[in-house]
Design an enzyme around this catalytic site. Sequence first.
Site, short mmCIF file in Angstrom:
data_model
loop_
_atom_site.label_atom_id
_atom_site.label_comp_id
_atom_site.label_asym_id
_atom_site.label_seq_id
_atom_site.Cartn_x
_atom_site.Cartn_y
_atom_site.Cartn_z
N SER A 1 -7.16 -4.58 -4.73
CA SER A 1 -7.04 -5.11 -6.09
C SER A 1 -5.73 -5.91 -6.14
CB SER A 1 -7.06 -3.99 -7.13
OG SER A 1 -5.89 -3.22 -7.08
N HIS B 1 -11.38 0.31 -5.60
CA HIS B 1 -11.16 1.19 -4.45
C HIS B 1 -12.35 2.07 -4.12
CE1 HIS B 1 -6.52 0.89 -5.09
NE2 HIS B 1 -7.07 -0.23 -4.66
N GLN C 1 -8.66 2.59 -12.24
CA GLN C 1 -8.57 2.59 -10.78
C GLN C 1 -7.99 3.88 -10.21
OE1 GLN C 1 -7.28 -1.09 -8.47
NE2 GLN C 1 -5.53 0.22 -8.09
N GLU C 2 -6.95 4.43 -10.87
CA GLU C 2 -6.28 5.60 -10.29
C GLU C 2 -5.85 6.59 -11.37
OE1 GLU C 2 -2.95 4.06 -7.99
OE2 GLU C 2 -4.23 2.48 -7.19
N GLU D 1 -8.11 5.28 -1.02
CA GLU D 1 -6.82 5.96 -0.92
C GLU D 1 -6.96 7.48 -0.81
OE1 GLU D 1 -4.42 4.64 -4.20
OE2 GLU D 1 -4.35 2.58 -3.47
N ASP E 1 -3.18 4.19 -12.96
CA ASP E 1 -3.16 2.76 -12.69
C ASP E 1 -4.47 2.21 -13.24
OD1 ASP E 1 -3.04 0.17 -11.89
OD2 ASP E 1 -2.87 0.57 -9.73
N GLU F 1 0.32 2.15 -15.22
CA GLU F 1 0.51 0.93 -14.43
C GLU F 1 -0.56 -0.10 -14.80
OE1 GLU F 1 0.77 1.78 -10.23
OE2 GLU F 1 -0.20 -0.13 -9.74
N ASP G 1 2.51 -4.02 -11.86
CA ASP G 1 2.18 -4.21 -10.44
C ASP G 1 1.72 -5.65 -10.27
OD1 ASP G 1 1.08 -4.23 -7.90
OD2 ASP G 1 -0.52 -2.82 -8.32
N LYS H 1 5.97 -3.39 -3.75
CA LYS H 1 5.15 -3.40 -2.54
C LYS H 1 5.69 -4.51 -1.64
CE LYS H 1 0.73 -2.17 -4.81
NZ LYS H 1 -0.43 -2.76 -5.54
N SER I 1 5.59 1.55 -3.47
CA SER I 1 4.15 1.81 -3.38
C SER I 1 3.51 1.41 -2.06
CB SER I 1 3.44 1.07 -4.52
OG SER I 1 2.04 1.17 -4.39
N HIS I 2 2.53 2.21 -1.69
CA HIS I 2 1.59 1.87 -0.62
C HIS I 2 0.61 0.80 -1.10
CE1 HIS I 2 -1.67 4.99 -2.08
NE2 HIS I 2 -1.20 4.26 -3.05
N ARG I 3 -0.32 0.40 -0.22
CA ARG I 3 -1.48 -0.42 -0.59
C ARG I 3 -2.73 0.42 -0.34
NH1 ARG I 3 -0.14 -5.72 -2.13
NH2 ARG I 3 -2.07 -5.29 -3.27
N SER I 4 -3.86 -0.06 -0.86
CA SER I 4 -5.09 0.70 -0.62
C SER I 4 -5.48 0.68 0.86
CB SER I 4 -6.22 0.19 -1.50
OG SER I 4 -6.34 -1.21 -1.41
N LYS J 1 4.59 5.89 -4.92
CA LYS J 1 3.14 6.08 -5.07
C LYS J 1 2.54 5.87 -3.69
CE LYS J 1 0.14 3.03 -6.92
NZ LYS J 1 -0.82 2.31 -7.77
C1 LIG Z 1 -2.17 0.35 -4.48
C2 LIG Z 1 -2.90 -0.44 -5.26
O1 LIG Z 1 -4.04 -1.00 -4.83
P1 LIG Z 1 -4.14 -2.31 -3.90
O2 LIG Z 1 -3.33 -2.04 -2.68
O3 LIG Z 1 -5.61 -2.43 -3.64
O4 LIG Z 1 -3.57 -3.45 -4.69
C3 LIG Z 1 -2.51 -0.72 -6.65
O5 LIG Z 1 -3.21 -1.48 -7.35
O6 LIG Z 1 -1.48 -0.23 -7.11
MG LIG Z 2 -1.73 -1.18 -9.10
#
Ligand SMILES: C=C(OP(=O)(O)O)C(=O)O
Ligand SMILES: [Mg+2]
Length: 400
Positions: free
Chosen positions: A42, A146, A154-155, A196, A232, A275, A302, A327, A354-357, A378
């Site tokens: 995303s 995701h 999404q989360e 994730e 999120d 988020e 984000d 990120k 933050s990580h990514r998906s 995150k």
């Molecule tokens: C971690 C996320 O997803 P993506 O890496 O798919 O952007 C997010 O949207 O915060």
């Molecule tokens: Mg996000």
Amino acid sequence: MTLVTDVRLRRVLDSRGNPTVEADVRTESGGFGRAKAPSGASTGEYEAIELPVGEAIANARELAIPRLVGEVYAGNQRDIDAALRGADGTDDFSQIGANSAVAISMAAAKAAADVLGAPLFQHLGGTFRGDTFPTPLGNVVGGGEHAADATHIQEFLAAPVGAPSVEEAVFANAAVHAAVGDVLDERGLACGKGDEGAWAPSIEDEQAFDIVSEATEIVEDDVGFEIGIGLDIAGAELYDAEEGVYRYGETVRETDEQLAYIAELVDEHDLVYVEDPIDEDDFEGYAELTARVGTETLVCGDDLFVTNVDRLERGIEMGAANSILIKPNQIGTLSDTVDAVERARRNGYDPVISHRSGETEDTTIAHLAVATDAPFIKTGAVGGERTAKLNELIRIEHNA
Ligand SMILES: C=C(OP(=O)(O)O)C(=O)O
Ligand SMILES: [Mg+2]
């Protein structure tokens, strides 16, 4: 000496089974660093560009490596990152790819830490870092981009804000994830997981709130500290730009209804974190929502900010959000990433690393969170590519 003597790039797997870029950096005195680029699903419209891996590697070999090898010192991160920007020549890394850039940038930092014999967080943040730790936000139920046919939001994130240590926080999130699985089972809603590692049931968002609340309460009773809930929304993915409305399946919300809905969720569920509640172009809407609920919860940008200092500056001027998701691959270098964290901090915005998906076993963001003293990270709750970062946080806490 941290003079860069060798940079190698290769294609490796990420957690979705897609190819991604791995970089190795070596220095004159034997320092070695290896890092991998993550990948979003995303993604924000204003992110730096991730090129197809073959193209990213070929272009970085041709344009970037000659500017690095024998030219710059891995210990001087700004020179490394300036060389990457100079080699690329665009604002969005569309020549060498943000995937090549971020892998090299992070690998160089690790090589420099290796020469010093210091942990990465200490090289990046200095000797006085490592005593405070971020609260991990753990994704326990999810859908959106995701997972197919799951929640619209999404989360749904567990936020163990009362945990006395990062170790206890990490285990609390894993326990909430397990408790959600049990509640889903009991209700006959057993399901698979999204990208994730969060449960991805085919249920309405309201039911997900119910299940996540039940699971956090069970774990709260067990561990004896507060576990809040975060979200999120990934608002840009729900936004229908042609019609100017937010679509949750059959349910359609105008922007003012979306803002009211989010404010209602914050109140009803005592959300500690929200988020991307709305579309990535709607700075005004962010400012309105922040004025409404910004003293009660973190309103985090984000896709709105994409770790970009210029977009963050615009947000600061307008009072849009009070938190920024960080990120490294959204912007392409560690220097730009740390600049965004510091700009946020100076203006009272909480940075959330933050990580990514799409992830790998790379642990750089765990060190980045400790190095910058970020209040939150995150990076999921379960799954090898997520636990790689969580376990690294525990190791840092234990000086291991
Ligand atoms: C971690 C996320 O997803 P993506 O890496 O798919 O952007 C997010 O949207 O915060
Ligand atoms: Mg996000």
